[in-house]
Design an enzyme around this catalytic site. Structure first.
Site, PDB file in Angstrom:
ATOM      1  N   TYR A 143       0.824  -1.215   0.000  1.00  0.00           N
ATOM      2  CA  TYR A 143       0.000   0.000   0.000  1.00  0.00           C
ATOM      3  C   TYR A 143       0.862   1.271   0.000  1.00  0.00           C
ATOM      4  O   TYR A 143       0.406   2.324  -0.400  1.00  0.00           O
ATOM      5  CB  TYR A 143      -0.929   0.041   1.228  1.00  0.00           C
ATOM      6  CG  TYR A 143      -2.015  -1.027   1.237  1.00  0.00           C
ATOM      7  CD1 TYR A 143      -2.229  -1.830   0.121  1.00  0.00           C
ATOM      8  CD2 TYR A 143      -2.814  -1.229   2.350  1.00  0.00           C
ATOM      9  CE1 TYR A 143      -3.206  -2.810   0.125  1.00  0.00           C
ATOM     10  CE2 TYR A 143      -3.801  -2.212   2.363  1.00  0.00           C
ATOM     11  CZ  TYR A 143      -3.984  -2.997   1.246  1.00  0.00           C
ATOM     12  OH  TYR A 143      -4.953  -3.962   1.247  1.00  0.00           O
ATOM     13  N   LYS A 192       3.406 -15.219   2.506  1.00  0.00           N
ATOM     14  CA  LYS A 192       3.321 -15.959   1.239  1.00  0.00           C
ATOM     15  C   LYS A 192       4.762 -16.256   0.837  1.00  0.00           C
ATOM     16  O   LYS A 192       5.242 -15.851  -0.225  1.00  0.00           O
ATOM     17  CB  LYS A 192       2.576 -15.089   0.205  1.00  0.00           C
ATOM     18  CG  LYS A 192       2.230 -15.791  -1.062  1.00  0.00           C
ATOM     19  CD  LYS A 192       1.099 -16.796  -0.942  1.00  0.00           C
ATOM     20  CE  LYS A 192       0.831 -17.484  -2.257  1.00  0.00           C
ATOM     21  NZ  LYS A 192       0.009 -18.699  -2.132  1.00  0.00           N
ATOM     22  N   ASP A 224      -3.137 -17.882   1.849  1.00  0.00           N
ATOM     23  CA  ASP A 224      -4.312 -18.525   1.237  1.00  0.00           C
ATOM     24  C   ASP A 224      -4.857 -19.619   2.146  1.00  0.00           C
ATOM     25  O   ASP A 224      -6.068 -19.777   2.321  1.00  0.00           O
ATOM     26  CB  ASP A 224      -3.988 -19.063  -0.171  1.00  0.00           C
ATOM     27  CG  ASP A 224      -2.617 -19.708  -0.256  1.00  0.00           C
ATOM     28  OD1 ASP A 224      -1.802 -19.502   0.664  1.00  0.00           O
ATOM     29  OD2 ASP A 224      -2.351 -20.438  -1.220  1.00  0.00           O
ATOM     30  N   ASP A 248      -5.241  -6.630   6.098  1.00  0.00           N
ATOM     31  CA  ASP A 248      -6.441  -5.897   5.702  1.00  0.00           C
ATOM     32  C   ASP A 248      -7.553  -6.899   5.369  1.00  0.00           C
ATOM     33  O   ASP A 248      -8.696  -6.795   5.852  1.00  0.00           O
ATOM     34  CB  ASP A 248      -6.085  -5.035   4.465  1.00  0.00           C
ATOM     35  CG  ASP A 248      -7.168  -4.044   4.107  1.00  0.00           C
ATOM     36  OD1 ASP A 248      -8.131  -3.913   4.876  1.00  0.00           O
ATOM     37  OD2 ASP A 248      -7.035  -3.399   3.050  1.00  0.00           O
ATOM     38  N   ASP A 252     -10.838  -8.377   8.028  1.00  0.00           N
ATOM     39  CA  ASP A 252     -12.255  -8.266   7.652  1.00  0.00           C
ATOM     40  C   ASP A 252     -12.919  -9.641   7.652  1.00  0.00           C
ATOM     41  O   ASP A 252     -14.066  -9.784   8.062  1.00  0.00           O
ATOM     42  CB  ASP A 252     -12.398  -7.634   6.257  1.00  0.00           C
ATOM     43  CG  ASP A 252     -12.510  -6.116   6.339  1.00  0.00           C
ATOM     44  OD1 ASP A 252     -12.197  -5.562   7.411  1.00  0.00           O
ATOM     45  OD2 ASP A 252     -12.907  -5.491   5.340  1.00  0.00           O
TER      46      ASP A 252
END
Ligand code: NAD
Length: 359
Positions: A143, A192, A224, A248, A252
């Protein structure tokens, strides 16, 4: 007598002041019960600050936050300011306050209250016992890396770079280990590492730090897989630590396990014990001023503040137990009530919780 803790209180807009009023009652009750001393200062922030001072984050509010031990924030924003230019938008104030206070991690607990299991989209038996925290790195990663576009033979190309340095990883991983140490002593580091270089550096750094916390059990999970396991076995997680973008998304996902936005607390932490605490929900303009907002997310943010910034674990537990007992007794605000006709208002919910806090 406990030392005085300074708390900057920032009600903000919409339902912000309504839910903050209930959290302040909780602060007062714990002062009486546990002998704490809180010194509070209230500041303008968000839309109301734009209206009264011409800026979403007045210098006076920032200074109140900077001299506090912790900040309790309601929520900011609303349709009145949605079409303002960027510098006059409440959300710009949110980014500004996080940056100015050096907050680099976001902490979001996801706890299932047994009596609310039906509110989740997952099966109750899968949710049983879920009580986890997602620790998300907030200032680095894709980001904030360099972004640009360039022309190629195949048309325009867009590039987002993901950058992490060891220091950025170390500080959040230490924080996560310390949080885990005060809970069920299990840390899951999510990356990852099979494809990303930043993730390989992340994992190496976590492994280097791990021997300093021999009492905490560490596992590495690929992002994942973590996304799947959160839906399959949410109760097996204690603390999850991860980089900005993965955090992020996973925070959620974890939030959805609980079923109601009115119940979710959060913290943003910097160096040391300083933190900013706020409900995950926004200013809910659709119900503002009606006295029906659920104050539990904000009250649970106080419990989080006690535990993470002040080390007041007994009082933090007492607040959480009070919330649970009020819910177990069947009391509900409109957002979590099955029978809406029996829903109680913000003040009534706050009063019941305050009355249920015991030493
Ligand atoms: P929201 O969280 O404010 O509301 C979403 C829905 O959930 C609404 O129907 C609302 O009534 C309900 N809801 C939220 N909190 C509730 C509570 N405590 N009790 C009962 N019901 C509740 O999200 P939104 O509608 O997307 O955003 C509204 C405004 O809030 C926008 O201006 C947005 O930018 C802002 N916002 C601020 C923050 C923050 O201050 N950190 C976070 C998110 C959104």
């Amino acid at each position: 007598m406990a030392e005085t803790k300074k708390i900057a209180i920032i009600p903000g807009d919409g339902i912000g002041p309504e839910v903050i009023a209930e959290a302040v009652k909780v602060l007062k009750k714990t002062e009486e019960l546990f002998g704490y001393k809180f010194e509070t200062e209230t500041g303008l922030f968000g839309g109301i600050a734009i209206d009264e001072t011409g800026t979403p984050l007045p210098q006076d509010t920032l200074e109140k936050c900077q001299r506090a031990d912790a900040v309790l924030l309601g929520a900011v924003g609303g349709p009145k300011w949605d079409n303002n230019p960027k510098e006059l938008r409440p959300e710009t104030g949110l980014l500004g306050i996080r940056k100015a206070l050096g907050l680099f991690s976001n902490i979001r607990p996801a706890v299932i209250f047994d009596c609310l299991k039906e509110a989740s989209t997952l099966k109750p038996e899968v949710l049983e016992g879920t009580d986890l925290i997602v620790v998300r790195e907030l200032t680095g990663g894709i980001y904030f890396g360099e972004k640009f576009r360039r022309e190629t033979d195949n048309g325009q190309e867009a590039v987002d770079t993901c950058v992490y340095n060891v220091k950025e990883v170390e500080r959040i991983v230490h924080q996560a280990f310390q949080i885990a140490r005060n809970r069920r002593k299990k840390l899951c580091s999510v990356d990852k590492a099979n494809v990303l270089e930043t993730s390989r550096l992340w994992r190496e750094t976590v492994n280097k730090i791990a021997p300093e916390y021999p009492d905490v059990e560490l596992e590495h999970v690929l992002v994942d897989n973590c996304a799947m396991q959160l839906l399959r076995r949410p109760s097996s997680f204690d603390v999850i630590v991860t980089e900005n973008m993965f955090g992020d998304i996973l925070s959620d996902e974890a939030a959805m396990l609980t079923g109601s936005i009115g119940m979710l607390s959060s913290a943003s932490l910097g160096e040391g014990s300083f933190g900013l605490y706020e409900p995950v929900h926004g200013s809910a303009p659709d119900i503002a001023g009606q006295g029906i907002a659920n104050p539990i997310a904000t009250i649970l943010s106080v419990a989080l503040m006690f535990k993470l910034s002040f080390g007041y674990h007994e009082a933090g537990d007492a607040i959480e137990k009070a919330v649970k007992s009020v819910l177990d007794a069947g009391h509900r605000t409109g957002d979590i009530a099955v029978d809406k006709s029996k829903a109680i208002g913000t003040t009534a919910m706050g009063d019941l919780i305050v009355a249920a806090i015991h030493k």
